[in-house]
Design an enzyme around this catalytic site. Sequence first.
Site, mmCIF file in Angstrom:
data_model
loop_
_atom_site.group_PDB
_atom_site.id
_atom_site.type_symbol
_atom_site.label_atom_id
_atom_site.label_comp_id
_atom_site.label_asym_id
_atom_site.label_seq_id
_atom_site.Cartn_x
_atom_site.Cartn_y
_atom_site.Cartn_z
ATOM 1 N N HIS A 1 0.135 -0.285 -9.967
ATOM 2 C CA HIS A 1 -0.668 -1.191 -9.130
ATOM 3 C C HIS A 1 -1.135 -2.411 -9.922
ATOM 4 O O HIS A 1 -2.325 -2.754 -9.964
ATOM 5 C CB HIS A 1 -1.867 -0.456 -8.521
ATOM 6 C CG HIS A 1 -2.371 -1.120 -7.264
ATOM 7 N ND1 HIS A 1 -2.872 -0.410 -6.199
ATOM 8 C CD2 HIS A 1 -2.434 -2.428 -6.902
ATOM 9 C CE1 HIS A 1 -3.242 -1.252 -5.240
ATOM 10 N NE2 HIS A 1 -2.976 -2.486 -5.651
ATOM 11 N N VAL A 2 -0.166 -3.090 -10.539
ATOM 12 C CA VAL A 2 -0.480 -4.268 -11.346
ATOM 13 C C VAL A 2 0.213 -5.531 -10.842
ATOM 14 O O VAL A 2 0.155 -6.575 -11.505
ATOM 15 C CB VAL A 2 -0.123 -4.035 -12.829
ATOM 16 C CG1 VAL A 2 -1.055 -3.015 -13.452
ATOM 17 C CG2 VAL A 2 1.341 -3.614 -13.000
ATOM 18 N N ASP B 1 4.873 -0.334 -6.663
ATOM 19 C CA ASP B 1 3.704 -0.660 -7.481
ATOM 20 C C ASP B 1 2.463 0.064 -6.979
ATOM 21 O O ASP B 1 1.381 -0.111 -7.538
ATOM 22 C CB ASP B 1 3.463 -2.180 -7.454
ATOM 23 C CG ASP B 1 2.333 -2.614 -8.375
ATOM 24 O OD1 ASP B 1 2.392 -2.281 -9.573
ATOM 25 O OD2 ASP B 1 1.386 -3.270 -7.896
ATOM 26 N N ARG C 1 0.846 -1.188 0.000
ATOM 27 C CA ARG C 1 0.000 0.000 0.000
ATOM 28 C C ARG C 1 0.887 1.245 0.000
ATOM 29 O O ARG C 1 1.903 1.305 0.698
ATOM 30 C CB ARG C 1 -0.913 0.023 1.245
ATOM 31 C CG ARG C 1 -2.044 -0.987 1.219
ATOM 32 C CD ARG C 1 -3.086 -0.613 0.178
ATOM 33 N NE ARG C 1 -4.214 -1.540 0.151
ATOM 34 C CZ ARG C 1 -4.314 -2.608 -0.630
ATOM 35 N NH1 ARG C 1 -3.313 -2.902 -1.445
ATOM 36 N NH2 ARG C 1 -5.381 -3.376 -0.603
ATOM 37 N N GLU D 1 -4.767 6.615 -5.600
ATOM 38 C CA GLU D 1 -4.783 5.951 -6.901
ATOM 39 C C GLU D 1 -6.161 6.088 -7.550
ATOM 40 O O GLU D 1 -7.153 5.780 -6.888
ATOM 41 C CB GLU D 1 -4.419 4.480 -6.756
ATOM 42 C CG GLU D 1 -3.017 4.255 -6.217
ATOM 43 C CD GLU D 1 -2.719 2.793 -5.897
ATOM 44 O OE1 GLU D 1 -1.552 2.468 -5.658
ATOM 45 O OE2 GLU D 1 -3.673 1.981 -5.867
#
Length: 318
Positions: free
Chosen positions: A285-286, A256, A232, A261
């Site tokens: 964020h993948v 990431d 996070r 977001e």
Amino acid sequence: MHRIAYLERESIRADVRRPAFAHEWVEYSRTVPAELDARLAGVTIAIVNKLPFTAELIGRLPDLKMIAVAATGTNNVDLAACQARGIVVSNIRGYARQTVPEHALALLMALSRNLVAYRASVQDGRWQRSDQFCFFDHPIRDLHGQTLGVIGSGDLGDGFARLAEALGMTVLKAERKGAATVRPGYTAFDRVIAASDAISLHCPLTPETRHLIGAAELAAMKPTALLINTARGGLVDEAALAAALRAGTIGGAGFDVLTEEPPKDDNPLLAPDVLALPNFILTPHVAWASAPAMQALADQLIDNIEAFARGEPRNRVA
């Protein structure tokens, strides 16, 4: 009969089967907070990913019986308000135990071997101008023999630790920050920060873990240490990290996730000079988003809903 609203269908790319009980199903590609009241009117089961379910919103939804979170993190849902109303909240667990550790390892390897810098040099024609078969402009280090600090010891942290150990790294599992005692098998938080050649974050975002890594922790790290965050964004003080990267007081970072977001342009880690650094890698964020992982998530999501409808809720967080 249950009315089910899937509010953020676009957030996963997988086949989502319909629950095996009588229901009415409505889905939306995406939803913004201003649309929640209208789209949740009469809904008994809401499927949500990142949308905020505040106490105020929950108080306006008398028919709501379950929130099925299509993710592991539930910090976007007011769990206390759900408990007070008897609303079941279930999340997804274990679906990313391969894909997130692999992504974290990819970030660590890319930084350790300076792949971004070497790729840029080749694009600039450096290899073509070389006097010999290779060039050594950017330092390369092996992971074998290095010390990895893992903060967060759930499925993902433990999975990453296993990959690191297979490469010959020594793994230190961090005790909670500020803990009075250190559990067997763990190492004091401050010791992990100071002793690790790389640190990887795998813990949830809570009031206690927000800015777990700040200016003081970054200053205490080895100047060559690498920081990996696939958990996070709020775990790290992003302004402090940007300052450390600019100053060269930390070896590099692979992220990431960001605090907000999708992020705003004024996020410190999106500053052009920071993004241009070869020792900073940011992905959107993948880490969780391999095709097998997304399908496992979708299957478990409907399993949770069907269990709730049977009166046997599972994966409950509230």
